[in-house]
Design a protein around this motif. Sequence first.
Motif, PDB file in Angstrom:
ATOM      1  N   ARG A 215       0.833  -1.203   0.000  1.00  0.00           N
ATOM      2  CA  ARG A 215       0.000   0.000   0.000  1.00  0.00           C
ATOM      3  C   ARG A 215       0.873   1.261   0.000  1.00  0.00           C
ATOM      4  O   ARG A 215       0.577   2.249  -0.699  1.00  0.00           O
ATOM      5  CB  ARG A 215      -0.920   0.013   1.216  1.00  0.00           C
ATOM      6  CG  ARG A 215      -2.105  -0.879   1.061  1.00  0.00           C
ATOM      7  CD  ARG A 215      -3.055  -0.712   2.250  1.00  0.00           C
ATOM      8  NE  ARG A 215      -4.182  -1.626   2.116  1.00  0.00           N
ATOM      9  CZ  ARG A 215      -4.913  -2.057   3.109  1.00  0.00           C
ATOM     10  NH1 ARG A 215      -4.648  -1.657   4.335  1.00  0.00           N
ATOM     11  NH2 ARG A 215      -5.914  -2.859   2.899  1.00  0.00           N
ATOM     12  N   GLY A 216       1.928   1.223   0.819  1.00  0.00           N
ATOM     13  CA  GLY A 216       2.839   2.370   0.875  1.00  0.00           C
ATOM     14  C   GLY A 216       3.508   2.614  -0.477  1.00  0.00           C
ATOM     15  O   GLY A 216       3.672   3.754  -0.915  1.00  0.00           O
ATOM     16  N   ALA A 217       3.869   1.515  -1.145  1.00  0.00           N
ATOM     17  CA  ALA A 217       4.538   1.637  -2.440  1.00  0.00           C
ATOM     18  C   ALA A 217       3.569   2.173  -3.501  1.00  0.00           C
ATOM     19  O   ALA A 217       3.951   2.997  -4.353  1.00  0.00           O
ATOM     20  CB  ALA A 217       5.109   0.301  -2.881  1.00  0.00           C
ATOM     21  N   THR A 218       2.320   1.755  -3.454  1.00  0.00           N
ATOM     22  CA  THR A 218       1.339   2.218  -4.449  1.00  0.00           C
ATOM     23  C   THR A 218       0.982   3.678  -4.194  1.00  0.00           C
ATOM     24  O   THR A 218       0.699   4.426  -5.134  1.00  0.00           O
ATOM     25  CB  THR A 218       0.074   1.359  -4.435  1.00  0.00           C
ATOM     26  OG1 THR A 218      -0.469   1.317  -3.137  1.00  0.00           O
ATOM     27  CG2 THR A 218       0.339  -0.026  -4.941  1.00  0.00           C
ATOM     28  N   GLU A 219       0.971   4.108  -2.930  1.00  0.00           N
ATOM     29  CA  GLU A 219       0.666   5.509  -2.637  1.00  0.00           C
ATOM     30  C   GLU A 219       1.772   6.420  -3.155  1.00  0.00           C
ATOM     31  O   GLU A 219       1.540   7.529  -3.643  1.00  0.00           O
ATOM     32  CB  GLU A 219       0.475   5.711  -1.136  1.00  0.00           C
ATOM     33  CG  GLU A 219      -0.830   5.159  -0.621  1.00  0.00           C
ATOM     34  CD  GLU A 219      -0.949   5.307   0.894  1.00  0.00           C
ATOM     35  OE1 GLU A 219      -0.051   5.874   1.557  1.00  0.00           O
ATOM     36  OE2 GLU A 219      -1.958   4.828   1.420  1.00  0.00           O
ATOM     37  N   ARG A 220       3.043   5.986  -3.060  1.00  0.00           N
ATOM     38  CA  ARG A 220       4.150   6.797  -3.540  1.00  0.00           C
ATOM     39  C   ARG A 220       4.157   6.870  -5.062  1.00  0.00           C
ATOM     40  O   ARG A 220       4.570   7.879  -5.652  1.00  0.00           O
ATOM     41  CB  ARG A 220       5.494   6.216  -3.066  1.00  0.00           C
ATOM     42  CG  ARG A 220       5.772   6.587  -1.625  1.00  0.00           C
ATOM     43  CD  ARG A 220       7.032   5.985  -1.184  1.00  0.00           C
ATOM     44  NE  ARG A 220       6.641   4.630  -0.727  1.00  0.00           N
ATOM     45  CZ  ARG A 220       7.467   3.666  -0.459  1.00  0.00           C
ATOM     46  NH1 ARG A 220       8.747   3.823  -0.591  1.00  0.00           N
ATOM     47  NH2 ARG A 220       7.041   2.526  -0.052  1.00  0.00           N
ATOM     48  N   CYS A 221       3.711   5.798  -5.682  1.00  0.00           N
ATOM     49  CA  CYS A 221       3.698   5.762  -7.153  1.00  0.00           C
ATOM     50  C   CYS A 221       2.475   6.515  -7.697  1.00  0.00           C
ATOM     51  O   CYS A 221       2.491   6.981  -8.825  1.00  0.00           O
ATOM     52  CB  CYS A 221       3.686   4.350  -7.678  1.00  0.00           C
ATOM     53  SG  CYS A 221       5.212   3.456  -7.364  1.00  0.00           S
ATOM     54  N   GLY A 222       1.458   6.556  -6.978  1.00  0.00           N
ATOM     55  CA  GLY A 222       0.236   7.022  -7.539  1.00  0.00           C
ATOM     56  C   GLY A 222      -0.211   8.351  -7.250  1.00  0.00           C
ATOM     57  O   GLY A 222      -0.404   9.309  -7.783  1.00  0.00           O
TER      58      GLY A 222
END
Length: 142
Positions: free
Chosen positions: A135-142
């Motif tokens: 989730r943390g990785a998708t928030e940074r990407c998105g």
Amino acid sequence: MYDSPIGLPLSPSSTWSLALTESDIDLIDLEEWGPWQLEDDGEPEHKRIEDLDSGLAALRALVPNDWSSANPCAAEVLDITCQYIKHQKKNERKNIATWEREIAALRAHAESLEERCEELSKDKESLARELERVRGATERCG
């Protein structure tokens, strides 16, 4: 020893009884009768029979149906109950040994279930951490 009002010798330990008619009873002077009294034994006898029947029914209910006929008499109920108790006593040690083995097996199974539950709990925690990472990785990407 006492003499009854109708001329029969009686002692305090006498246990026999007489069948008296109403005219016989009218002839008896109850004051002379002393410690002996006339009683109607119908009700106590009826109560005794009810108690016996109740006890026999309770015994019959304790014995499995396959041990007796459908409608056993009192003597059969007592005999069957004695046989059943003897059978149970004879098999008691074998039954206890069987139950002890089953208890040991259930305890071992419970321990393995507890271990598996701990493993699943650790897996859940690991998956929760992984989910948070994703989730943390998708928030940074998105």
